[in-house]
Write a protein that holds these residues in place. Structure first.
Motif, PDB file in Angstrom:
ATOM      1  N   ASP A 224       0.845  -1.202   0.000  1.00 18.13           N
ATOM      2  CA  ASP A 224       0.000   0.000   0.000  1.00 18.13           C
ATOM      3  C   ASP A 224       0.878   1.249   0.000  1.00 18.13           C
ATOM      4  N   TYR A 225       1.817   1.272  -0.939  1.00 17.76           N
ATOM      5  CA  TYR A 225       2.888   2.268  -0.898  1.00 17.76           C
ATOM      6  C   TYR A 225       2.592   3.470  -1.780  1.00 17.76           C
ATOM      7  N   MET A 226       1.833   3.261  -2.854  1.00 17.01           N
ATOM      8  CA  MET A 226       1.624   4.351  -3.816  1.00 17.01           C
ATOM      9  C   MET A 226       0.426   5.204  -3.413  1.00 17.01           C
ATOM     10  N   MET A 227       0.547   6.484  -3.659  1.00 13.13           N
ATOM     11  CA  MET A 227      -0.579   7.397  -3.430  1.00 13.13           C
ATOM     12  C   MET A 227      -0.561   8.415  -4.554  1.00 13.13           C
ATOM     13  N   VAL A 228      -1.747   8.933  -4.885  1.00 17.61           N
ATOM     14  CA  VAL A 228      -1.819   9.967  -5.914  1.00 17.61           C
ATOM     15  C   VAL A 228      -0.891  11.108  -5.508  1.00 17.61           C
ATOM     16  N   GLY A 229       0.021  11.488  -6.365  1.00 15.24           N
ATOM     17  CA  GLY A 229       0.944  12.578  -6.060  1.00 15.24           C
ATOM     18  C   GLY A 229       2.212  12.149  -5.345  1.00 15.24           C
ATOM     19  N   GLY A 230       2.434  10.838  -5.166  1.00 13.36           N
ATOM     20  CA  GLY A 230       3.677  10.427  -4.525  1.00 13.36           C
ATOM     21  C   GLY A 230       3.599   9.049  -3.920  1.00 13.36           C
ATOM     22  N   VAL A 231       4.307   8.883  -2.799  1.00 14.00           N
ATOM     23  CA  VAL A 231       4.277   7.614  -2.075  1.00 14.00           C
ATOM     24  C   VAL A 231       3.868   7.906  -0.629  1.00 14.00           C
ATOM     25  N   ARG A 232       3.669   6.854   0.165  1.00 11.33           N
ATOM     26  CA  ARG A 232       3.101   7.067   1.484  1.00 11.33           C
ATOM     27  C   ARG A 232       4.139   7.057   2.608  1.00 11.33           C
ATOM     28  N   ARG A 233       5.406   6.822   2.281  1.00  2.17           N
ATOM     29  CA  ARG A 233       6.478   6.866   3.300  1.00  2.17           C
ATOM     30  C   ARG A 233       7.728   7.408   2.655  1.00  2.17           C
ATOM     31  N   ASP A 234       8.437   8.230   3.373  1.00  2.00           N
ATOM     32  CA  ASP A 234       9.740   8.674   2.883  1.00  2.00           C
ATOM     33  C   ASP A 234      10.795   7.670   3.364  1.00  2.00           C
ATOM     34  N   LEU A 235      11.985   7.795   2.810  1.00  2.00           N
ATOM     35  CA  LEU A 235      13.066   6.880   3.164  1.00  2.00           C
ATOM     36  C   LEU A 235      14.219   7.685   3.741  1.00  2.00           C
ATOM     37  N   SER A 236      14.667   7.295   4.950  1.00  2.83           N
ATOM     38  CA  SER A 236      15.807   8.006   5.535  1.00  2.83           C
ATOM     39  C   SER A 236      17.115   7.519   4.898  1.00  2.83           C
ATOM     40  N   ASP A 237      18.165   8.310   5.015  1.00  2.00           N
ATOM     41  CA  ASP A 237      19.442   7.926   4.417  1.00  2.00           C
ATOM     42  C   ASP A 237      19.976   6.636   5.028  1.00  2.00           C
ATOM     43  N   ALA A 238      19.762   6.478   6.355  1.00  2.00           N
ATOM     44  CA  ALA A 238      20.247   5.267   7.037  1.00  2.00           C
ATOM     45  C   ALA A 238      19.540   4.037   6.460  1.00  2.00           C
ATOM     46  N   ASP A 239      18.220   4.164   6.264  1.00  2.00           N
ATOM     47  CA  ASP A 239      17.476   3.023   5.725  1.00  2.00           C
ATOM     48  C   ASP A 239      17.859   2.743   4.270  1.00  2.00           C
ATOM     49  N   ALA A 240      18.151   3.802   3.518  1.00  2.00           N
ATOM     50  CA  ALA A 240      18.586   3.600   2.131  1.00  2.00           C
ATOM     51  C   ALA A 240      19.868   2.777   2.116  1.00  2.00           C
ATOM     52  N   GLY A 241      20.769   3.059   3.088  1.00  5.18           N
ATOM     53  CA  GLY A 241      22.009   2.295   3.201  1.00  5.18           C
ATOM     54  C   GLY A 241      21.740   0.841   3.539  1.00  5.18           C
ATOM     55  N   ARG A 242      20.762   0.598   4.428  1.00  5.39           N
ATOM     56  CA  ARG A 242      20.431  -0.794   4.809  1.00  5.39           C
ATOM     57  C   ARG A 242      19.904  -1.563   3.596  1.00  5.39           C
ATOM     58  N   ILE A 243      19.051  -0.881   2.823  1.00 13.52           N
ATOM     59  CA  ILE A 243      18.487  -1.556   1.640  1.00 13.52           C
ATOM     60  C   ILE A 243      19.604  -1.873   0.652  1.00 13.52           C
ATOM     61  N   ALA A 244      20.497  -0.893   0.436  1.00 16.01           N
ATOM     62  CA  ALA A 244      21.580  -1.097  -0.529  1.00 16.01           C
ATOM     63  C   ALA A 244      22.451  -2.290  -0.114  1.00 16.01           C
ATOM     64  N   LYS A 245      22.699  -2.402   1.195  1.00 13.71           N
ATOM     65  CA  LYS A 245      23.526  -3.508   1.684  1.00 13.71           C
ATOM     66  C   LYS A 245      22.849  -4.857   1.401  1.00 13.71           C
ATOM     67  N   LEU A 246      21.545  -4.919   1.692  1.00 14.38           N
ATOM     68  CA  LEU A 246      20.807  -6.161   1.442  1.00 14.38           C
ATOM     69  C   LEU A 246      20.820  -6.517  -0.043  1.00 14.38           C
ATOM     70  N   VAL A 247      20.607  -5.488  -0.889  1.00 13.68           N
ATOM     71  CA  VAL A 247      20.534  -5.757  -2.328  1.00 13.68           C
ATOM     72  C   VAL A 247      21.890  -6.228  -2.858  1.00 13.68           C
ATOM     73  N   GLU A 248      22.970  -5.663  -2.291  1.00 14.98           N
ATOM     74  CA  GLU A 248      24.297  -6.130  -2.725  1.00 14.98           C
ATOM     75  C   GLU A 248      24.514  -7.598  -2.379  1.00 14.98           C
ATOM     76  N   GLN A 249      24.039  -7.988  -1.169  1.00 15.15           N
ATOM     77  CA  GLN A 249      24.146  -9.409  -0.781  1.00 15.15           C
ATOM     78  C   GLN A 249      23.338 -10.278  -1.740  1.00 15.15           C
ATOM     79  N   VAL A 250      22.119  -9.811  -2.061  1.00 10.71           N
ATOM     80  CA  VAL A 250      21.246 -10.594  -2.931  1.00 10.71           C
ATOM     81  C   VAL A 250      21.844 -10.703  -4.332  1.00 10.71           C
ATOM     82  N   ARG A 251      22.495  -9.624  -4.784  1.00 13.00           N
ATOM     83  CA  ARG A 251      23.050  -9.634  -6.136  1.00 13.00           C
ATOM     84  C   ARG A 251      24.081 -10.763  -6.298  1.00 13.00           C
TER      85      ARG A 251
END
Lengths: 138, 406
Positions: free
Chosen positions: B157-184
């Motif tokens: 339930d992430y999409m909303m008219v005019g944007g998305v429903r949650r912003d992403l902090s820089d720390a969380d962006a780093g966590r996601i990037a780390k996970l994706v690198e492992q998955v890659r």
């Protein structure tokens, strides 16, 4: 295709060109498409039926994707609500099968020449037996 | 003197499904087999028709966003994205760049886990359960990344008219990037397993071969079409959201068999991982991506929009029509599985029963079946077909000719 069909119907957002045509011309337009672009030159993405109760029409839109540029164009036609009959194009474009089956089952448009048409393709049998077309406006 | 033979093919009907016929969709494949060989397949649908298009007509534009998220669990963010973009087209709204980038991150994470799931299912279908478990374990990392981004593993339930429903902090962006690198890394490994493992290659190669022209004519989409050399990708042709800047490489293979379709999926998952990492590394900072939902327009002008998205399984399209009232007049959803399942029965013919789940897991078909007999004229070798109904009617033409039943 632009040679045989003038664009008259404006656009569906975002920038999908709309070509309106008489229901009797649907087959000939698709035959022209095959002749001009070849079997691999386009595919029928979907068929959208809309019940326009006030106008007494069922509008049938063929969304066609032209390859290789992948441009979506709309071939728009309409049939009377009390006698919604159109010529089937499954023999020309087999990919139209799923769209024709669905439009028949949910809106009651009869695609003449499609041997696979049947009620209950999606709709539960009790609804189909009553002759109810769920997407018709009440 | 016997000069004609009636050959009645003894076909046995084998139901495959409707409970879990290899994939998640409750669909019944009626396979008609002659010995081990599949001669016809008939697809019975309707086990899961929930009337969502009708339900959308009876609810407001905004409530529909949450209904549409429930069309499909695996790819709920692409469904809501394409619907929300149709509403934005009608309203003439445009989200900011950051929102567009975040949408792309969510959708590409979804593509990775969807492709991992289908490849895991394929491993299970061919009897390689260890590989299934292993891929599913690594898939959890992607689910975790999606949870960090959207707040939920599956139903975002992430999409909303005019944007998305949650912003992403820089720390969380780093966590996601780390996970994706492992998955890659794991994706590269699994790709090699699918290339080198004899169990996989023996069961998949040369099975369910689809020609390019058939893929186009029958509207087969996504990895199925790209595995047969059709270069289609809505991300490249429509350039929606941030795909104008984050252009994906289109993976195309020429073999056209079940193996090619699975390999296309591994390569696409790797491309998706690249897109996620690249999007996270240059997330724009042009304000909050979260719109103030109280200030969104309540009234929709009359209009119509037809939007496309490249879902994990192929081109997904939504047609939304507004007549100026609170509810949409018509919402038409065409999922890629719809054409991939219903339009492709011709692919099964000639393969064995054991290949059926393999082909089904790599795509899905339909053809109506007509029982018939083949008449062979032994003098000329001419064969022609006669419907059973005509034979059973006992036409005078067939009496007293001394036929043999084979």
């Amino acid at each position: 295709m632009t040679a045989t069909l003038a664009q008259a119907g404006g656009f569906v957002k975002p920038n999908r060109r709309v070509f309106t045509l008489e229901p009797s011309r649907v087959r000939s337009v698709f035959l022209d498409l095959v002749r001009e672009r070849g079997q691999e030159g386009f595919y029928v993405s979907t068929i959208v039926g809309v019940d326009l109760k006030e106008e007494g029409l069922i509008r049938v839109d063929y969304f066609v994707v032209l390859l290789p540029e992948e441009e979506t164009v709309v071939l728009r036609t309409a049939v009377p609500r009390d006698n919604p009959v159109l010529d089937s194009i499954v023999d020309i474009v087999p990919g139209a099968l799923s769209g024709e089956l669905e439009t028949h089952d949910l809106l009651g448009v009869l695609f003449q020449g499609n041997p696979y048409l049947r009620r209950g393709f999606f709709v539960p049998s009790d609804v189909a037996e009553k002759g109810v077309y769920p997407l018709r406006r009440g | 003197m016997v000069d004609k033979v009636v050959e009645l093919p003894v076909t046995i009907e084998i139901p495959v499904g409707p409970q879990h016929p290899a994939l998640h969709e409750p669909v019944l494949l009626k396979a008609y087999v002659d010995g081990e060989t599949v001669v016809k397949v008939e697809v019975n649908t309707g086990y899961n028709h929930r009337g969502i298009e009708k339900l959308c007509e009876q609810n407001t534009f905004y409530k529909d966003i949450f209904i549409i998220g429930r069309v499909c669990g695996i790819c709920n963010t692409v469904h809501t994205d394409v619907y929300v973009r149709a509403l934005e087209q009608i309203l003439g709204l445009e989200p900011n760049r950051r929102a567009k980038y975040l949408r792309v991150v969510a959708m590409e994470l979804e593509r990775i886990h969807s492709h991992m799931l289908i490849n895991a299912v394929m491993a299970e279908v061919v009897g390689f359960d260890t590989l299934f478990m292993s891929i599913m374990l690594d898939r959890e990392k992607v689910m975790k990344a999606k949870e960090i981004l959207t707040g939920a593993r599956v139903m975002a339930d992430y999409m909303m008219v005019g944007g998305v429903r949650r912003d992403l902090s820089d720390a969380d962006a780093g966590r996601i990037a780390k996970l994706v690198e492992q998955v890659r890394e794991r994706l590269t490994y699994y790709k090699r397993v699918f290339e080198e493992d004899t169990t996989i290659t023996k069961r998949l190669m040369g099975v369910g071969v689809l020609k390019r022209v058939d893929a186009v004519r029958h509207t087969l989409l996504g990895p199925v079409a790209r595995g047969s050399g059709v270069r289609i990708d809505a991300r490249v042709s429509d350039r929606y959201d941030a795909y104008d800047e984050l252009q994906p490489e289109v993976v195309v293979r020429g073999e056209g068999d079940s193996w090619a379709r699975m390999m296309v999926r591994w390569d696409e998952a790797l491309v998706s991982a690249e897109i996620v990492l690249s999007a996270l590394s240059k997330l724009p900072r042009d304000g909050s991506p979260v719109p103030d939902e109280r200030k969104l327009p309540r009234k929709f002008p009359p209009g119509e929009a037809y939007t496309r998205v490249e879902a994990p399984r192929g081109e997904l399209t939504y047609y939304v029509m507004s007549d100026g009232k609170a509810n949409p007049y018509r919402v038409k959803i065409r999922t890629p599985s719809f054409t991939n399942i219903v339009n492709s029965a011709f692919l099964y013919e000639g393969y064995t029963i054991a290949d059926l789940p393999v082909i089904l897991a790599s795509l899905d078909p339909c053809i109506s079946c007509m029982e018939r007999a083949v008449i062979t004229d032994l003098r000329t070798g001419e064969r022609r077909t006669v419907p059973f109904t005509q034979l059973s009617r006992g036409d005078k033409a067939w009496r007293g000719r001394g036929f043999y039943l084979l």
